[in-house]
Design an enzyme around this catalytic site. Structure first.
Site: not given
Ligand code: NAD
Length: 476
Positions: A145, A169-170, A226, A244, A246, A278, A380, A453
């Protein structure tokens, strides 16, 4: 809004819904279907049906569709940005940047559509080999998000140009911008079924994408925990994975740096997108000779930040995206005080008052004298909180910078070339910036080391990673 499957708006087989609310005001903006495994199966079937014709197009034909879509996105950027601010919370100015960034990514990939699509290897009397890149097939994309528009671009740009079809999936709090962009891509000529968007929870829709047998590659951006779950889920299916995850990027400022420029770098690097990026600056190490003046200037700049509803003019800092995210940050900062791990210089609490009470606002926070083992250093921090430590020399700064399980980005602020080389060689990170932080244009490979990652997005690297090679051996 409805899901987009096979070029049709689809309500979801279960008739269950997710409400999308504005994190600044708590107001309901829209609702989207809470999809299921069956919806993912429908989307994978639609992607499979569209695959044959899409991969038969030349890369240039696919690139032209992406280029046309970029033009439509630029024309409608204000509306898309407004929707993004309403669902995500970021200031409109930042949302506009992000939407333009999406168009820029599509233009970048359209521009490299003539990229080498193979090679010939001559083996003398043993024959000749022709090696071609072909699309993988159906690719899954699971996005977070925090930067939903940009990250959607990072995934669909190279995957679609390479000739794949997709199921995306968003995140549940920010599905609207993805749905709107998918509709625009179809208006630009993307055939139905090439890009399918299924909304719903990670546990149902996300997991179903990872497990679906037709989906051969999954690109996931999100939390490290995740990512690890996804790696385990995918392991029985031998899927190609990009994770990709944290980051806890260090920023090192040496005593020969341009202090004002570094202060602005730290401010933007940490507080852009309310710290929910991130590659944000998550730990700041400043040479002790300049630490006093640096912190004084940084504190003044942090005091000047204006928090509020991102749709209002002059806002620098929106709300956090959800109550859960704000609670996580609150706990981390409270732990600093309770455990005596640092000094709160400014901020350190939720923002309250008539403009803030309905949303998830948190005050921009600086913590000085942070101890190396503090949670703010080891975990993080995904919010507007910056821990600062003064360091006596470069060696100490590098040791502290590497005191992390993550390895996404890092920056060094200096005018000394030898210092730059040392940091580039010795700090563990996928990208090292010099005298800047945060910028990730689509031209350069991007991704992390260690628990940040595996795999790379962007650039021609990503295009290659969405293809597989196939060899024709001519024995003559
Ligand atoms: P999240 O892992 O909670 O969710 C990310 C996505 O995964 C969402 O669409 C969610 O619905 C889905 N998801 C959740 N559980 C799942 C499962 N068991 N199986 C499959 N899909 C699942 O992360 P978040 O809170 O949305 O995002 C924040 C994190 O993302 C931070 O740690 C940030 O650093 C990282 N991030 C990394 C990058 C990068 O390029 N390295 C870029 C942006 C964000």
């Amino acid at each position: 809004m409805l899901m987009r499957i096979g070029g049709k708006d689809t309500g979801g087989l279960d008739d269950r819904w997710i409400e999308v609310k504005n994190p600044a005001t708590g107001e309901l903006i829209d609702r989207v279907p809470s999809g299921t495994t069956n919806d993912v199966a429908l989307a994978a079937d639609a992607a499979e049906a569209a695959s044959g014709n899409w991969k038969k197009k030349t890369a240039r034909e696919r690139g032209l569709i992406l280029f046309h879509a970029a033009g439509l996105v630029r024309e409608q950027h204000r509306d898309i940005a407004q929707l993004l601010t309403m669902e995500q919370g970021k200031p409109l100015r930042e949302a506009v940047d992000e939407v333009r960034g999406f168009a820029n990514i599509l233009e970048f990939y359209a521009g490299i559509s003539a990229h080498s699509s193979g090679e010939t290897i001559r083996l003398g009397p043993a024959g000749d080999c022709m090696v071609v890149h072909e699309p993988i097939g159906i690719c899954g994309a699971i996005i977070p998000w925090n930067m939903p528009v940009l990250i959607m671009g990072w995934k669909i740009g190279p995957a679609l140009l390479a000739g794949n079809t997709m199921v995306l999936k968003p995140a549940s709090t920010t599905p609207l911008s993805s749905l709107k962009l998918a509709a625009i891509l179809e208006k630009a000529g993307l055939p139905p079924g090439v890009l399918n968007v299924v909304t719903g929870s990670g546990e149902s829709v996300g997991a179903a994408i990872v497990r679906h047998p037709l989906i051969r590659k999954v690109s996931f951006t999100g939390d490290t925990m995740t990512g690890e779950k996804i790696r385990q889920m995918a392991s029985g299916h031998l899927k190609d994975l990009v994770l990709e995850l944290g980051g806890s990027d260090p920023m090192i400022v040496m005593d020969d740096a341009d202090i004002d420029k570094a202060v602005e770098g730290a401010l933007r690097g940490r507080f852009y997108n309310t710290g929910q990026t991130c590659t944000a600056v998550k730990r700041l190490y400043v040479h002790e000779k300049i630490a006093g003046i640096f912190l004084t200037k940084l504190k003044m700049r942090v005091e000047s930040l204006k928090a509020g509803n991102g749709l209002e003019p002059g806002i620098d800092l929106g709300p956090m995206n959800s109550a859960v995210q704000r609670e996580r940050i609150s706990c981390m900062v409270n732990n600093v005080t309770e455990r005596g791990e640092g000094t709160i210089l400014i901020g350190g609490s939720e923002l309250t008052g008539p403009s803030y009470d309905a949303g998830y606002f948190y005050s921009p926070t600086l913590v000085s004298d942070i101890s190396p083992g503090a949670q703010l250093i080891t975990d993080e921090i995904f919010g507007p909180v910056l821990p600062v430590m003064s360091v006596p020399d470069l060696d100490t700064a590098i040791i502290e910078a590497n005191r992390s399980r993550y390895g996404l980005g890092a920056s060094i602020w200096t005018t000394n070339l030898a210092t730059t080389k040392r940091v580039f060689d010795d700090v563990h990170a996928g990208i090292i910036w010099v005298n800047r932080h945060l910028t990730v244009p689509p031209d350069i490979p991007f991704g992390g080391m260690n628990e940040s990652g595996m795999g790379r997005e962007n650039g021609s690297h990503a295009l290659d990673s969405y293809s597989r090679t196939k060899t024709l051996y001519l024995g003559w």
